[in-house]
Design a protein around this motif. Structure first.
Motif, PDB file in Angstrom:
ATOM      1  N   ARG A   1      60.013 -69.600 -40.194  1.00 53.51           N
ATOM      2  CA  ARG A   1      60.652 -70.924 -40.338  1.00 53.51           C
ATOM      3  C   ARG A   1      60.273 -71.573 -41.671  1.00 53.51           C
ATOM      4  O   ARG A   1      61.125 -72.149 -42.340  1.00 53.51           O
TER       5      ARG A   1
ATOM      6  N   ASN B   1      58.714 -73.990 -26.861  1.00 56.15           N
ATOM      7  CA  ASN B   1      59.775 -73.336 -26.098  1.00 56.15           C
ATOM      8  C   ASN B   1      59.502 -71.841 -25.939  1.00 56.15           C
ATOM      9  O   ASN B   1      59.721 -71.276 -24.863  1.00 56.15           O
TER      10      ASN B   1
ATOM     11  N   GLU C   1      59.836 -75.556 -31.152  1.00 57.39           N
ATOM     12  CA  GLU C   1      60.292 -74.175 -31.003  1.00 57.39           C
ATOM     13  C   GLU C   1      59.166 -73.294 -30.460  1.00 57.39           C
ATOM     14  O   GLU C   1      59.389 -72.454 -29.588  1.00 57.39           O
TER      15      GLU C   1
END
Length: 105
Positions: A69, A47, A44
């Motif tokens: 997270r 990204n 993530e």
């Protein structure tokens, strides 16, 4: 394009999956968080970096994403990571963070 991390002092470093995994593994030591979850968080972050037009992201934004997270996955791992990331200088800042987590429950 090389992915870069912008440090607090403005310097830039190449993004390192290994370095982030090391920090996550340390925070999640002896916690019920799978390597698969940690790898997903790292992907993530990659990204997020890739979405930036210059391929750069501040350590602050990366840290906030990781903490969000971890907070979803494991509160203890979150506090461990936050204690290093936010560099708590005294027990009251640490206690305040724990108090915030307890409000979620």
């Amino acid at each position: 394009m090389a992915l870069k991390v912008v440090k607090k002092d403005g310097t830039r470093q190449d993004f390192s999956r290994d370095k982030l995994m090391e920090g996550l593994s340390s925070a999640c030591s002896k916690r019920p968080v799978s390597n698969e979850n940690l790898t997903k968080i790292i992907s993530e972050v990659e990204n997020l970096l890739g979405e930036q037009k210059n391929g750069e992201l501040s350590t602050q934004k990366i840290g906030e994403h990781v903490m969000n997270r971890l907070r979803e996955l494991d509160k203890v791992a979150y506090v461990r990571f936050a204690s290093v990331y936010r560099d708590f200088t005294d027990i009251s800042s640490f206690a305040k963070e724990v108090e915030e987590i307890n409000k979620d429950n």
